[in-house]
Write an enzyme that holds these catalytic residues in place. Structure first.
Site, PDB file in Angstrom:
ATOM      1  N   HIS A 210       0.787  -1.135   0.395  1.00  0.00           N
ATOM      2  CA  HIS A 210      -0.041   0.040  -0.533  1.00  0.00           C
ATOM      3  C   HIS A 210       0.693   1.351   0.185  1.00  0.00           C
ATOM      4  O   HIS A 210       0.365   2.836  -0.041  1.00  0.00           O
ATOM      5  CB  HIS A 210      -0.822  -0.365   1.589  1.00  0.00           C
TER       6      HIS A 210
HETATM    7  C1  UD1 Z   1      -2.134   5.171   5.395  1.00  0.00           C
HETATM    8  C2  UD1 Z   1      -0.890   6.428   6.423  1.00  0.00           C
HETATM    9  C3  UD1 Z   1       0.320   5.340   6.195  1.00  0.00           C
HETATM   10  C4  UD1 Z   1      -0.870   3.884   6.785  1.00  0.00           C
HETATM   11  C5  UD1 Z   1      -1.696   3.264   6.070  1.00  0.00           C
HETATM   12  C6  UD1 Z   1      -1.859   2.688   6.533  1.00  0.00           C
HETATM   13  C7  UD1 Z   1      -0.629   8.983   5.264  1.00  0.00           C
HETATM   14  C8  UD1 Z   1       0.887   9.520   5.428  1.00  0.00           C
HETATM   15  N1  UD1 Z   1      -0.496   7.088   5.640  1.00  0.00           N
HETATM   16  O1  UD1 Z   1      -2.054   5.996   4.229  1.00  0.00           O
HETATM   17  O2  UD1 Z   1       1.135   5.818   6.547  1.00  0.00           O
HETATM   18  O3  UD1 Z   1       0.897   2.743   6.551  1.00  0.00           O
HETATM   19  O4  UD1 Z   1      -2.729   4.531   6.068  1.00  0.00           O
HETATM   20  O5  UD1 Z   1      -3.134   1.804   5.983  1.00  0.00           O
HETATM   21  O6  UD1 Z   1      -0.738   9.160   7.187  1.00  0.00           O
HETATM   22  N2  UD1 Z   1      -9.142   5.147   0.659  1.00  0.00           N
HETATM   23  C9  UD1 Z   1     -10.583   4.665   0.960  1.00  0.00           C
HETATM   24  N3  UD1 Z   1     -10.788   4.470   2.180  1.00  0.00           N
HETATM   25  C10 UD1 Z   1     -10.304   4.668   3.173  1.00  0.00           C
HETATM   26  C11 UD1 Z   1      -9.020   5.671   3.509  1.00  0.00           C
HETATM   27  C12 UD1 Z   1      -8.617   5.836   2.059  1.00  0.00           C
HETATM   28  O7  UD1 Z   1     -10.909   4.213  -0.005  1.00  0.00           O
HETATM   29  O8  UD1 Z   1     -11.162   4.734   4.044  1.00  0.00           O
HETATM   30  C13 UD1 Z   1      -8.439   5.512  -0.143  1.00  0.00           C
HETATM   31  C14 UD1 Z   1      -8.268   6.674  -0.831  1.00  0.00           C
HETATM   32  O9  UD1 Z   1      -8.010   6.396  -1.801  1.00  0.00           O
HETATM   33  C15 UD1 Z   1      -7.005   7.711  -0.348  1.00  0.00           C
HETATM   34  C16 UD1 Z   1      -6.218   6.211  -0.605  1.00  0.00           C
HETATM   35  O10 UD1 Z   1      -7.231   5.224  -0.336  1.00  0.00           O
HETATM   36  O11 UD1 Z   1      -7.241   8.452  -1.465  1.00  0.00           O
HETATM   37  C17 UD1 Z   1      -5.417   6.479   0.307  1.00  0.00           C
HETATM   38  O12 UD1 Z   1      -5.549   7.077   1.572  1.00  0.00           O
HETATM   39  P1  UD1 Z   1      -4.967   7.743   2.650  1.00  0.00           P
HETATM   40  O13 UD1 Z   1      -5.191   7.699   4.015  1.00  0.00           O
HETATM   41  O14 UD1 Z   1      -4.313   9.034   2.502  1.00  0.00           O
HETATM   42  O15 UD1 Z   1      -3.399   7.407   2.966  1.00  0.00           O
HETATM   43  P2  UD1 Z   1      -3.175   5.208   3.023  1.00  0.00           P
HETATM   44  O16 UD1 Z   1      -2.682   5.178   1.484  1.00  0.00           O
HETATM   45  O17 UD1 Z   1      -4.236   5.074   3.516  1.00  0.00           O
HETATM   46  N1  UDP Z   2      -4.339  -5.561   8.789  1.00  0.00           N
HETATM   47  C1  UDP Z   2      -5.603  -6.298   8.541  1.00  0.00           C
HETATM   48  N2  UDP Z   2      -6.353  -6.640   7.669  1.00  0.00           N
HETATM   49  C2  UDP Z   2      -5.003  -6.173   6.265  1.00  0.00           C
HETATM   50  C3  UDP Z   2      -4.658  -5.943   6.329  1.00  0.00           C
HETATM   51  C4  UDP Z   2      -3.770  -5.870   7.297  1.00  0.00           C
HETATM   52  O1  UDP Z   2      -6.213  -6.372   9.500  1.00  0.00           O
HETATM   53  O2  UDP Z   2      -6.238  -6.756   5.304  1.00  0.00           O
HETATM   54  C5  UDP Z   2      -3.886  -5.476   9.995  1.00  0.00           C
HETATM   55  C6  UDP Z   2      -2.307  -6.141  10.058  1.00  0.00           C
HETATM   56  O3  UDP Z   2      -2.869  -6.645  10.690  1.00  0.00           O
HETATM   57  C7  UDP Z   2      -1.568  -5.118  11.103  1.00  0.00           C
HETATM   58  C8  UDP Z   2      -2.404  -3.640  10.285  1.00  0.00           C
HETATM   59  O4  UDP Z   2      -3.648  -3.691   9.814  1.00  0.00           O
HETATM   60  O5  UDP Z   2      -2.232  -4.743  12.142  1.00  0.00           O
HETATM   61  C9  UDP Z   2      -1.237  -2.923   9.437  1.00  0.00           C
HETATM   62  O6  UDP Z   2      -1.992  -2.121   9.017  1.00  0.00           O
HETATM   63  P1  UDP Z   2      -1.528  -1.579   7.442  1.00  0.00           P
HETATM   64  O7  UDP Z   2       0.020  -2.269   6.530  1.00  0.00           O
HETATM   65  O8  UDP Z   2      -2.138  -0.449   6.656  1.00  0.00           O
HETATM   66  O9  UDP Z   2      -0.194   0.025   7.851  1.00  0.00           O
HETATM   67  P2  UDP Z   2       0.959   0.332   8.598  1.00  0.00           P
HETATM   68  O10 UDP Z   2       1.828  -0.638   9.284  1.00  0.00           O
HETATM   69  O11 UDP Z   2       2.135  -0.019   7.041  1.00  0.00           O
HETATM   70  O12 UDP Z   2       1.571   1.023   9.079  1.00  0.00           O
END
Ligand code: UD1
Ligand code: UDP
Length: 370
Positions: A210
């Site tokens: 992601h």
């Molecule tokens: C964010 C965090 C990242 C973390 C991740 C966990 C920052 C800079 N990034 O990244 O550190 O590892 O969350 O998963 O804070 N979207 C949806 N539904 C949602 C949220 C997002 O569809 O509920 C889609 C939207 O198109 C959005 C994209 O995902 O533009 C990215 O979401 P965003 O919260 O900006 O960053 P993440 O990639 O989720």
């Molecule tokens: N996770 C989950 N379902 C999924 C993918 C990840 O519950 O389909 C959980 C995973 O066990 C971990 C957390 O989400 O605890 C990690 O989140 P993510 O990879 O989105 O963010 P990051 O840790 O990189 O910030």
């Protein structure tokens, strides 16, 4: 009272043990959700499954560019913190929610407690690296998970100064992800959805992707998927791939279809994910939390990035950084044949949440300080 500020999937999972410890120790608290994640499968499913109280406030910040998303949160947090006047705010990790929470609290001189302080990837292009550095420098109570994370803080001049000005506390607690894994594994083993998936795909790898560096470049994403499919073919395994919405968007917009052997799944609830992780032969990921969980569960990991802020996994020998798709098959085979047979979990004993709340109670609420 203290305020938990959270907004994304990993923050909900990693703060769950701290929230439980606050309940257990009678610490008055409330939860502000920034709304950074809002899709039910990234948000409400975790509150339900982890049995957490509904947040008292939701700021509905939603998705936008990093600057706009952070600004929205900051603008909405400011009056709320004025109104609630918490003794401290607790933030976790390195998301934009953390940055906004830290800035909003610091501007009002509200002490900040940072859970998982001190991690560094040394890649300032990552939004997470920017966020965690700023949050650490603004925090009063810092809870690094490991000695190495504490050393990173010391190197930046952030040191334990209980009697200094400003008062600053640095306490190594272990990572709350160990608490989360220990607390949920027994339930995860019973998870019916995971059992259904594994019945169809008993020999599997688990894949998550992601990070913008992988998902925002369709050619790079395609190259990784091809390499992973080739590995799966050679090992006669399936690749279980719960797809983050950010990745789904790129796949959809660029009409990328998944190669054979890669099984697309919706983002999974925590218990299902943990179960699949426990059964995986190998974990392929760019996630921070997943690297930790895989290491705790004694799984070999390929991290599909150029850097990691989890260097202990590399030192143990259970994780190989694989920044080039062309290296993936070779690295996977090397890891599967040469990984250590067992290793000590470097992330603590599963009591981090309890330690954090005990410490905060002592510094915030004992009579000689209030
Ligand atoms: C964010 C965090 C990242 C973390 C991740 C966990 C920052 C800079 N990034 O990244 O550190 O590892 O969350 O998963 O804070 N979207 C949806 N539904 C949602 C949220 C997002 O569809 O509920 C889609 C939207 O198109 C959005 C994209 O995902 O533009 C990215 O979401 P965003 O919260 O900006 O960053 P993440 O990639 O989720
Ligand atoms: N996770 C989950 N379902 C999924 C993918 C990840 O519950 O389909 C959980 C995973 O066990 C971990 C957390 O989400 O605890 C990690 O989140 P993510 O990879 O989105 O963010 P990051 O840790 O990189 O910030």
């Amino acid at each position: 009272m203290i305020i938990f500020i959270l907004g994304t999937r990993p923050e909900i999972i990693k703060l769950a043990p701290v929230i439980r410890a606050a309940e257990a120790q009678g610490m008055p608290y409330s939860i502000i959700h920034t709304g950074q994640h809002y899709s039910p499968e990234l948000d409400t499913v975790f509150f339900r499954q982890l049995n957490l109280p509904k947040p008292a406030y939701n700021l509905h910040a939603g998705s936008a560019s990093h600057g706009v998303q952070t600004a929205r949160m900051l603008e909405r947090l400011d009056p709320l913190l004025h109104q609630v006047k918490p003794r401290a705010v607790i933030i976790q990790g390195d998301t934009n929610t953390v940055l906004a929470g830290a800035l909003a609290a610091a501007k009002q001189h509200i002490p900040i407690a940072h859970v998982e302080a001190g991690l560094r990837s040394r890649d300032m292009r990552m939004p997470e690296e920017q966020n965690r550095i700023i949050a650490d420098h603004l925090s009063t109570y810092l809870y690094p998970p490991t000695r190495e994370a504490a050393d990173n803080l010391t190197a930046e001049g952030i040191t334990h100064q209980p009697d200094g000005k400003p008062e600053r506390h640095v306490l190594i607690t272990g990572n709350t992800i160990v608490d989360a894994v220990h607390q949920h594994l027994p339930l995860a083993r019973e998870d019916e959805e995971a059992q259904r998936i594994l019945k169809q795909h008993p020999r599997s790898l688990l894949l998550t992707l992601h990070r913008p560096e992988n998902t925002d470049d369709p050619e790079r994403l395609k190259a990784y998927l091809q390499a992973i499919a080739s590995l799966a073919h050679q090992l006669t395994l399936s690749v279980l791939f719960p797809i983050h919405p950010r990745t789904e968007k790129t796949l959809h917009e660029h009409h990328i279809s998944l190669p054979e052997h890669i099984i697309p799944l919706k983002p999974l609830p925590y218990l299902t994910f943990l179960n699949l992780l426990q059964h995986a032969r190998l974990v392929l990921t760019d996630s921070g939390g997943v690297q930790e969980e895989a290491c705790i569960l004694q799984k070999p990991i390929l991290t599909l990035r150029t850097s990691t802020e989890r260097p202990e996994t590399i030192r143990i020998g259970c994780n190989i950084l694989t920044p080039q798709p062309s290296m993936l098959v070779k690295n996977a085979k090397r890891l599967l044949t040469s990984k250590p047979t067992a290793w000590e979990n470097p992330y603590g004993d599963g009591r981090a949440g309890e330690r954090i709340i005990t410490h905060l109670k002592e510094v915030l609420f004992t009579s000689h300080r209030s």
